[in-house]
Design an enzyme around this catalytic site. Structure first.
Site, PDB file in Angstrom:
ATOM      1  N   HIS A  66      -3.350   2.405  11.145  1.00 29.20           N
ATOM      2  CA  HIS A  66      -3.053   1.052  10.655  1.00 29.20           C
ATOM      3  C   HIS A  66      -1.965   1.099   9.581  1.00 29.20           C
ATOM      4  O   HIS A  66      -1.986   1.971   8.718  1.00 29.20           O
ATOM      5  CB  HIS A  66      -4.291   0.439   9.974  1.00 29.20           C
ATOM      6  CG  HIS A  66      -5.347  -0.027  10.909  1.00 29.20           C
ATOM      7  ND1 HIS A  66      -6.278   0.826  11.458  1.00 29.20           N
ATOM      8  CD2 HIS A  66      -5.645  -1.270  11.383  1.00 29.20           C
ATOM      9  CE1 HIS A  66      -7.102   0.118  12.224  1.00 29.20           C
ATOM     10  NE2 HIS A  66      -6.735  -1.145  12.202  1.00 29.20           N
ATOM     11  N   ASN A  97      -3.803  10.299   8.221  1.00 31.56           N
ATOM     12  CA  ASN A  97      -4.489   9.018   8.345  1.00 31.56           C
ATOM     13  C   ASN A  97      -5.816   9.011   7.586  1.00 31.56           C
ATOM     14  O   ASN A  97      -6.129   8.061   6.857  1.00 31.56           O
ATOM     15  CB  ASN A  97      -4.727   8.716   9.836  1.00 31.56           C
ATOM     16  CG  ASN A  97      -5.252   7.311  10.074  1.00 31.56           C
ATOM     17  OD1 ASN A  97      -5.079   6.418   9.244  1.00 31.56           O
ATOM     18  ND2 ASN A  97      -5.901   7.120  11.195  1.00 31.56           N
TER      19      ASN A  97
END
Length: 220
Positions: A66, A97
């Site tokens: 994201h 991440n």
């Protein structure tokens, strides 16, 4: 440039690389918490030409990372759903991440709570040479950037971060840089609505210590 206004954030999408140029949002203190569960599914935004598909990421070895984080969107079911569109996603190394990228996202929520609100812009550095490809032509970024503005502190402050898309990422202190530096790398002009003298001053600073203080002075 394809600009998409979602609930809670804005995406500048790059159809050639099948991912965002950058994603921008305001994170207010009240938006750092919320009741919305993270049960949204990743999905293609079929209204956006060049949007990646789930197939592109399957067995690619990369996370669907994201840009505007799900945890910043817990205040709204719609925002939570929107942030799972693949227009908000880049191929990220799992260690990045789940590691430093996530650490900085958590820090941003702490800072937004303390400073009333932040303006955050982040994305892949698409100006780099990117030899790695997944799926049907989705480029794997070599680096990611994030710039953060705290508009309500006295004095106002801003900072930038550049992170390598790899499994070995140094501490935040080593990744911090000035907004000027990130503008040079990416070619973007951030926070251009600010008065010139303020923009010039805060974009040249790189003082992570100022961000790590527990209480910032807010404008009365």
């Amino acid at each position: 440039e394809n600009i998409i206004e979602y609930t809670g954030f804005t995406v500048s999408f790059n159809p050639e690389f099948h991912q965002p140029n950058y994603v921008a949002w305001e994170l207010t203190a009240t938006e750092t918490s919320g009741q919305t569960k993270r049960d949204s599914k990743f999905k293609t935004d079929f209204s956006v030409p060049g949007c990646a598909t789930l197939e592109d990421y399957r067995k690619s070895g990369y996370d669907r990372g994201h840009m505007a984080p799900a945890a910043d969107m817990k205040w709204s079911q719609e925002a939570m759903s929107d942030c799972h569109y693949l227009t908000n996603i880049c191929p990220q190394d799992h260690e990045l991440n789940g590691g430093r990228w996530s650490t900085l996202e958590n820090k941003c929520r702490e800072w937004a709570l303390r400073d009333s609100a932040l303006i955050i812009i982040c994305g892949p550095v698409l100006s780099d040479y990117m030899p790695r490809i997944i799926g049907n032509g989705v480029s794997v970024p070599e680096r990611f950037f994030k710039v953060i503005l705290s508009p309500y502190t006295e004095p106002m402050k801003a900072i930038g971060f550049i992170m390598p898309n790899s499994s070995s990422v140094p501490q935040l202190e080593a990744l911090a840089t000035s907004v000027d530096q990130i503008e040079e790398i990416t070619g973007y002009d951030f926070f251009s609505e600010l008065p010139d003298e303020i923009e010039t001053k805060i974009e040249s600073e790189c003082n992570l210590n100022r961000w790590m203080i527990r209480n910032s002075k807010k404008k009365k």
